[in-house]
Write an enzyme that holds these catalytic residues in place. Structure first.
Site, PDB file in Angstrom:
ATOM      1  N   GLU A   1     -15.099  -5.567  20.275  1.00 10.71           N
ATOM      2  CA  GLU A   1     -14.853  -4.496  21.222  1.00 10.71           C
ATOM      3  C   GLU A   1     -13.734  -4.836  22.210  1.00 10.71           C
ATOM      4  O   GLU A   1     -12.892  -4.000  22.509  1.00 10.71           O
ATOM      5  CB  GLU A   1     -16.148  -4.190  21.987  1.00 10.71           C
ATOM      6  CG  GLU A   1     -16.097  -2.934  22.845  1.00 10.71           C
ATOM      7  CD  GLU A   1     -15.881  -1.649  22.050  1.00 10.71           C
ATOM      8  OE1 GLU A   1     -16.262  -1.620  20.863  1.00 10.71           O
ATOM      9  OE2 GLU A   1     -15.313  -0.701  22.617  1.00 10.71           O
ATOM     10  N   ASP A   2     -13.701  -6.075  22.693  1.00  8.72           N
ATOM     11  CA  ASP A   2     -12.826  -6.409  23.814  1.00  8.72           C
ATOM     12  C   ASP A   2     -11.642  -7.318  23.486  1.00  8.72           C
ATOM     13  O   ASP A   2     -10.815  -7.584  24.353  1.00  8.72           O
ATOM     14  CB  ASP A   2     -13.641  -7.071  24.940  1.00  8.72           C
ATOM     15  CG  ASP A   2     -14.629  -6.102  25.564  1.00  8.72           C
ATOM     16  OD1 ASP A   2     -14.424  -4.884  25.418  1.00  8.72           O
ATOM     17  OD2 ASP A   2     -15.597  -6.563  26.177  1.00  8.72           O
TER      18      ASP A   2
END
Ligand code: MN
Length: 714
Positions: free
Chosen positions: A76-77
């Site tokens: 996600e990051d």
């Protein structure tokens, strides 16, 4: 922040076969991927996945779970991909990280339907591997611990609410009480800081006043148990502010009344020792009746097992004690994660106990597959997590399972039909509560009974079980039938007396065959409910008897002449088969008459009501009626007045004061302007009888501001 070697040591501490190298690789990889990213707290971002992994070591989870925790935000990051994770850490870990990522996306979108859609995917993904959910819970826990660093109040509130509604109950359902309680408390801190602060302050004062009794009591309990040769550990603990708050709210009690601020846990070696320990406790200290719960023989839905009891313990203090084995203790603390430990890894989740724990989750998945809309899904998810059943106890500890929304009436009928039928009130957890109260898990329900009671038709509106509903209907039918029958007997007696004929039972039985009734009760009930007229019965027995034409309206019912064939009206709620004509306001002391409404019973009118003209042609339906009010128990009856008053300052005040001075209560008031000088007021008030109303009317007439007072007639 947990250092690399500390994390590895922790895992090796409970799992010597753990893949040390894999954990090390993941630790370094996460640090590298998150690089210089910062958390809202200003800490380097990679501290977060490491803390999450640390939380999971408390649950003693396997290498794959710990590694997943370290990597959970990389897709996600950071620039990580599924392929890369698969190559570096294997497909199992990559699959787990993917599952966590899907749920994380829910938090990133504010649209509810999108949330539900992702949540759906997530649940489907993790239904095969509960470890995803465990990582997600640990992730949420760390985010909640650092929630105060987020500057947007709105965002904090949203996250706290979501935690309270979804994640905390989810942890509870999974049996992980430690995490559930911490999540609740952190959310409580955000959602209701004043209440939490106040509670903590009171708690501190309370603790100061009572001294450090927790330790002393724990020691004394342990000493008593060890005297008998049991080996045990006794832990004392204080409840979290939120769980106390919830109890206080639910039972509407103060902190002082909360008996179980302090709880004790007795941990022994095996199940027989549990019962021995309880025996020792109850021998030395007086147990509080009705608080004993055996969740060893009847485990909770989430697999929780322990014996609960409350006793007047050392120092005369109420002490709630939970007795359990070491294994039960671990399951109570770590829930599913403990099952994991005992079942040793994946593949074991098909076994009975584990499968039962996940029954609710399976149901959820099934519902999803049958195409519920995302919105509907989220609603159901919340409901599902709060469970669809409530487990309640009788004072003797009998376990009663009811659908959610069930009331004490349902409880009473679930125990026994007779208990339901005679239920007049209830105590929930020792407090008198309304019968319509919705029961909650763990409630102890005591039903208060009276043999004079019959089920009320009003109950039907709030019961939740079919059993209660049908029993209420059956009983109301029977009561009505009995009342109709009694009424029919009175009516027949009057009719036969008026005709000067013998109306004894032996005579009446002759009518059964021709009128196709099986017994006298049925015959009477038919007369009582108006489907058969008294005259038809009279003519059947005495065929020569002609109907008296031009029979007059009954004139006797003045409540004084003791006419014993007249129907007796005992009050406002005179039974199921006698009712008052709407807006007619008949009062004791005035003459009344009953009109038979076929199938429904008798409606009572004041004898001078103009509306009675409607029934002039149907003299057979007219029934003598008389008041029979017990002077020992005066009742009030509704009445209506129309007052024309002068339009001047304070006139309404004078009128209202006067009515109150006469001991009457105004239940409704409406005003209509007539002209500049006068206005009309319609006053609904409660009075004891006609005399009471007449006194009020003359007093009103005596007021200078009152022009006329009348009792409107319909
Ligand atoms: Mn995270």
């Amino acid at each position: 922040m947990l250092r690399q070697y500390e994390l590895v040591d922790r895992v090796l501490g409970y799992d010597p076969k753990a893949d040390e190298a894999l954990i090390n690789r993941a630790y370094v990889y996460a640090m590298k991927q998150h690089g210089s990213q910062k958390r809202a707290s200003g800490d380097p971002y990679f501290s977060h996945p490491i803390e999450v992994a640390g939380i999971l070591t408390d649950l003693k989870l396997d290498t794959a779970t710990i590694v997943t925790a370290l990597l959970h935000d990389t897709i996600e990051d950071t620039g990580s991909t599924m392929d890369e994770l698969t190559k570096l850490f294997g497909s199992q870990v990559a699959g787990l990280v993917d599952g966590v990522t899907k749920l994380t996306r829910i938090e990133l979108t504010s649209e509810r339907s999108k949330q539900a859609e992702n949540f759906r995917k997530f649940l489907l993904a993790m239904s095969n591997d509960i470890r995803v959910l465990l990582v997600k819970l640990a992730d949420r826990l760390h985010n909640m611990r650092t929630l105060h660093f987020i500057s947007s109040a709105e965002k904090r509130q949203r996250i706290a609410l979501e935690t309270m509604e979804i994640y905390a109950p989810l942890a509870g359902r999974m049996g992980i009480q430690e995490i559930r309680e911490e999540l609740e408390d952190l959310a409580f801190k955000e959602l209701n800081p004043e209440a939490r602060e106040a509670l903590i302050k009171r708690l501190n004062e309370f603790r100061e006043a009572s001294g450090d009794s927790v330790k002393k009591i724990a020691k004394e309990i342990q000493a008593k148990l060890e005297e008998t040769g049991l080996s045990c550990e006794v832990l004392g603990r204080e409840k979290r502010p939120y769980s106390m708050w919830r109890k206080m709210e639910r039972r509407a009690i103060s902190l002082e009344q909360l008996s179980d601020i302090f709880g004790f846990r007795v941990i022994v070696d095996d199940v027989p020792d549990c019962y021995t320990a309880v025996g020792v406790l109850h021998t030395n200290w007086r147990m509080v009746p009705g608080r004993f719960k055996d969740y060893i023989s009847t485990p909770k839905a989430n697999g929780y097992r322990s014996i609960h009891t409350t006793m007047i313990g050392p120092e005369k203090k109420r002490a709630e004690v939970q007795v359990r084995t070491r294994k039960m203790h671990e399951i109570a603390e770590y829930g599913i994660a403990a099952h994991w430990i005992y079942k040793e890894g994946p593949g074991a989740d098909a076994s009975g106990e584990f499968a039962a724990t996940f029954h609710w989750l399976r149901q959820l998945i099934e519902m999803l597959e049958h195409g519920a809309s995302p919105e509907e899904f989220l609603e159901h998810t919340k409901l599902q997590m709060y469970s669809d059943q409530v487990f309640c106890f009788s004072p003797k500890g009998l376990l009663i399972t009811l659908p959610r929304g069930a009331t004490p009436i349902d409880f009473a009928y679930a125990v026994h039909t007779d208990i339901g039928d005679t239920c007049v009130g209830c105590k929930i957890n020792g407090r008198h509560m309304p019968l319509r109260t919705k029961l909650e898990n763990g409630d102890e329900v005591e039903i208060i009974r009276s043999q004079a009671q019959r089920p009320s038709p009003a109950w039907e509106a709030f019961v939740a079980t079919g059993k209660a509903r049908s029993a209420i209907r059956r009983s109301i039918r029977a009561t009505k039938q009995a009342e109709f029958s009694r009424l029919g007997r009175q009516i027949l007696k009057g009719a036969f007396e008026a005709a000067g004929k013998d109306g004894s039972d032996t005579i009446l039985e002759r009518a059964l065959g021709p009128l196709r009734k099986s017994d006298l009760d049925e015959l009477m009930a038919a007369v009582g409910d108006g489907t058969l007229s008294a005259h038809q019965v009279l003519q059947t027995v005495y065929p020569a008897e002609q109907p008296k034409n031009g029979r007059k309206r009954p004139v006797r019912g003045n409540g004084k002449d003791g006419n014993d064939s007249a129907v007796r009206v005992t009050g406002r709620a005179a039974g199921l088969v006698i009712s008052f004509a709407p807006e007619m306001f008949p009062l004791p002391g005035e003459r009344i008459v009953g009109i038979m409404m076929p199938g429904e019973g008798i409606t009572i009118y004041p004898i001078d009501a103009p509306a009675l003209e409607e029934f002039d042609g149907e003299t057979m339906r007219w029934i003598d009626a008389t008041w029979d009010i017990d002077p020992e128990h005066p009742q009030t009856f509704p009445a209506r007045l129309r007052v024309t008053a002068k339009n001047e300052v304070g006139s309404l005040g004078h009128i209202a004061t006067l009515i109150a001075d006469y001991g009457s209560n105004i239940s409704n008031l409406s005003l209509a302007q007539r002209d500049m000088d006068f206005y009309d007021i319609q006053i609904d008030l409660d009075v004891r009888d006609l005399k009471h109303l007449t006194r009020i009317m003359s007093a009103l007439n005596g007021l200078s501001c009152v022009n006329t007072v009348i009792r409107p007639r319909r």
